[in-house]
Design a protein around this motif. Structure first.
Motif, PDB file in Angstrom:
ATOM      1  N   LEU A 216      44.080  17.214   7.332  1.00  0.00           N
ATOM      2  CA  LEU A 216      44.477  18.609   7.545  1.00  0.00           C
ATOM      3  C   LEU A 216      45.563  18.931   6.538  1.00  0.00           C
ATOM      4  O   LEU A 216      46.315  18.042   6.130  1.00  0.00           O
ATOM      5  N   TYR A 217      45.654  20.183   6.143  1.00  0.00           N
ATOM      6  CA  TYR A 217      46.768  20.598   5.284  1.00  0.00           C
ATOM      7  C   TYR A 217      47.062  22.071   5.525  1.00  0.00           C
ATOM      8  O   TYR A 217      46.193  22.813   5.988  1.00  0.00           O
TER       9      TYR A 217
ATOM     10  N   SER B 275      53.088  23.341   9.481  1.00  0.00           N
ATOM     11  CA  SER B 275      54.151  22.940  10.399  1.00  0.00           C
ATOM     12  C   SER B 275      55.414  23.774  10.163  1.00  0.00           C
ATOM     13  O   SER B 275      56.173  24.033  11.093  1.00  0.00           O
TER      14      SER B 275
HETATM   15  C1  LIG Z   1      56.748  16.984   6.346  1.00  0.00           C
HETATM   16  C2  LIG Z   1      55.529  17.832   6.121  1.00  0.00           C
HETATM   17  C3  LIG Z   1      54.940  17.923   4.872  1.00  0.00           C
HETATM   18  C4  LIG Z   1      53.790  18.712   4.672  1.00  0.00           C
HETATM   19  N1  LIG Z   1      53.213  18.728   3.434  1.00  0.00           N
HETATM   20  C5  LIG Z   1      52.120  19.482   3.215  1.00  0.00           C
HETATM   21  C6  LIG Z   1      51.504  19.534   1.915  1.00  0.00           C
HETATM   22  O1  LIG Z   1      51.862  18.803   0.996  1.00  0.00           O
HETATM   23  N2  LIG Z   1      50.470  20.404   1.728  1.00  0.00           N
HETATM   24  C7  LIG Z   1      50.019  21.233   2.726  1.00  0.00           C
HETATM   25  O2  LIG Z   1      49.148  22.056   2.469  1.00  0.00           O
HETATM   26  N3  LIG Z   1      50.521  21.139   3.993  1.00  0.00           N
HETATM   27  C8  LIG Z   1      51.557  20.291   4.254  1.00  0.00           C
HETATM   28  N4  LIG Z   1      52.082  20.190   5.525  1.00  0.00           N
HETATM   29  C9  LIG Z   1      51.440  20.944   6.633  1.00  0.00           C
HETATM   30  C10 LIG Z   1      50.553  20.058   7.515  1.00  0.00           C
HETATM   31  O3  LIG Z   1      49.701  19.228   6.730  1.00  0.00           O
HETATM   32  C11 LIG Z   1      49.708  20.944   8.425  1.00  0.00           C
HETATM   33  O4  LIG Z   1      50.553  21.810   9.136  1.00  0.00           O
HETATM   34  C12 LIG Z   1      48.823  20.174   9.382  1.00  0.00           C
HETATM   35  O5  LIG Z   1      47.896  21.080   9.941  1.00  0.00           O
HETATM   36  C13 LIG Z   1      49.589  19.506  10.511  1.00  0.00           C
HETATM   37  O6  LIG Z   1      48.701  18.695  11.251  1.00  0.00           O
HETATM   38  P1  LIG Z   1      48.848  18.431  12.829  1.00  0.00           P
HETATM   39  O7  LIG Z   1      48.784  19.803  13.499  1.00  0.00           O
HETATM   40  O8  LIG Z   1      47.677  17.601  13.189  1.00  0.00           O
HETATM   41  O9  LIG Z   1      50.167  17.789  13.067  1.00  0.00           O
HETATM   42  C14 LIG Z   1      53.225  19.432   5.766  1.00  0.00           C
HETATM   43  C15 LIG Z   1      53.812  19.327   7.025  1.00  0.00           C
HETATM   44  C16 LIG Z   1      54.944  18.545   7.209  1.00  0.00           C
HETATM   45  C17 LIG Z   1      55.530  18.437   8.589  1.00  0.00           C
END
Ligand SMILES: Cc1cc2nc3c(=O)[nH]c(=O)nc-3n(C[C@H](O)[C@H](O)[C@H](O)COP(=O)(O)O)c2cc1C
Length: 268
Positions: free
Chosen positions: A91-92, A126
């Motif tokens: 996920l991202y 996030s």
């Molecule tokens: C510390 C941190 C770093 C993140 N880095 C990226 C990133 O490099 N690229 C991106 O598109 N999203 C990034 N995200 C967003 C998460 O990948 C995204 O919100 C994801 O859906 C969270 O998954 P979860 O709901 O299963 O916890 C980051 C989130 C956090 C907390």
């Protein structure tokens, strides 16, 4: 499909879990165990050992273009599988997933799995806030419908004789050496007077970082910035305070507002 389907999810804010569930629905195979490795107690379980004909979905977020180190630590301890097919999903938050999917593919391969399908889905970032929204509500219904279809497509391939044994390497974006991992260390959460000490934040933290003896503030050295405590607070008492993380939220809001679509990968 006759085999058993296992899932391994690390999902502090729930989006990886939602996508894994959609793919499971599409696969329609017999349910194996779910290994939700988000919480410290859950990461103590290490008894995943599927058979060759079973299948495992691994789903987790991208953190700074890589996999969360905590999830990697658990994956490195996996018992060696007998060539069990693996579905690798990241996920991202609508920026990029950079090297997270290739890292997941490589890690599970070293533990004896055979990656046979990969996907990158978008989840609400996030760091999304009311003022600086980023990918709010993702994965939405269309994303989850694509997850179900992806599961169906895998099941259809799986039923073709020798497809798995003839499948080449799963090609995914990303490169080795991967991007550097930057362990984030910052005091970025504000707790308002609306906090009624219910302790929900303590129960959802993947690293036991919320200090109940000190106003439910995260312990900086432990916190991984996942924002699970902010999103789970029933009183909306927790927020990202002004500083480097809120600056990232603002930049993401400005630069990553065009919604991306999930992408899918198959072996050569
Ligand atoms: C510390 C941190 C770093 C993140 N880095 C990226 C990133 O490099 N690229 C991106 O598109 N999203 C990034 N995200 C967003 C998460 O990948 C995204 O919100 C994801 O859906 C969270 O998954 P979860 O709901 O299963 O916890 C980051 C989130 C956090 C907390």
């Amino acid at each position: 499909m006759q085999s058993k389907l296992y899932t391994v999810t690390f999902s502090p804010t729930g989006s990886s879990k939602l996508v894994a569930r959609a793919i499971t629905q599409g696969l329609g195979s017999e349910k194996g165990e779910d290994f939700n490795i988000t919480l410290p107690t859950e990461r103590k379980q290490h008894d995943l050992l599927p058979k060759k004909d079973d299948m495992v979905i691994f789903a987790m977020p991208t953190y700074a273009g890589r996999l969360p180190e905590l999830a990697c630590e658990w994956l490195r301890e996996l018992k060696v599988a007998p060539g069990t097919p693996a579905i690798c999903v990241v996920l991202y938050g609508n920026r990029e997933f950079d090297d997270s999917l290739i890292e997941l593919r490589d890690l599970v391969s070293t533990r004896g799995y055979k990656p046979i399908a990969g996907a990158a889905f978008i989840g609400e970032h996030s760091f999304s806030t009311q003022k600086f929204p980023v990918a709010v509500g993702r994965p939405h219904k269309d994303d989850l419908d694509l997850g179900i279809k992806f599961g169906r497509d895998i099941a259809a391939h799986f039923d073709i004789d020798n497809w798995i044994s003839n499948a080449g390497e799963l090609k995914v974006p990303g490169a080795f050496p991967y991007k550097d991992k930057k362990p984030p260390k910052t005091d970025f959460i504000a707790v308002s007077d609306a906090c009624n000490s219910c302790g929900t934040c303590v129960t959802v933290c993947p690293v036991d970082a919320v200090d109940a003896d000190n106003g439910f503030i995260p312990i900086v050295d432990k916190c991984i910035l996942c924002c699970a405590c902010i999103k789970a607070c029933p009183e909306n008492a927790r927020s990202i305070k002004p500083g480097p993380v809120l600056d990232i939220s603002k930049r993401l809001n400005e630069n990553c507002s065009i919604p991306k679509r999930p992408t899918f990968y198959w072996p050569e």
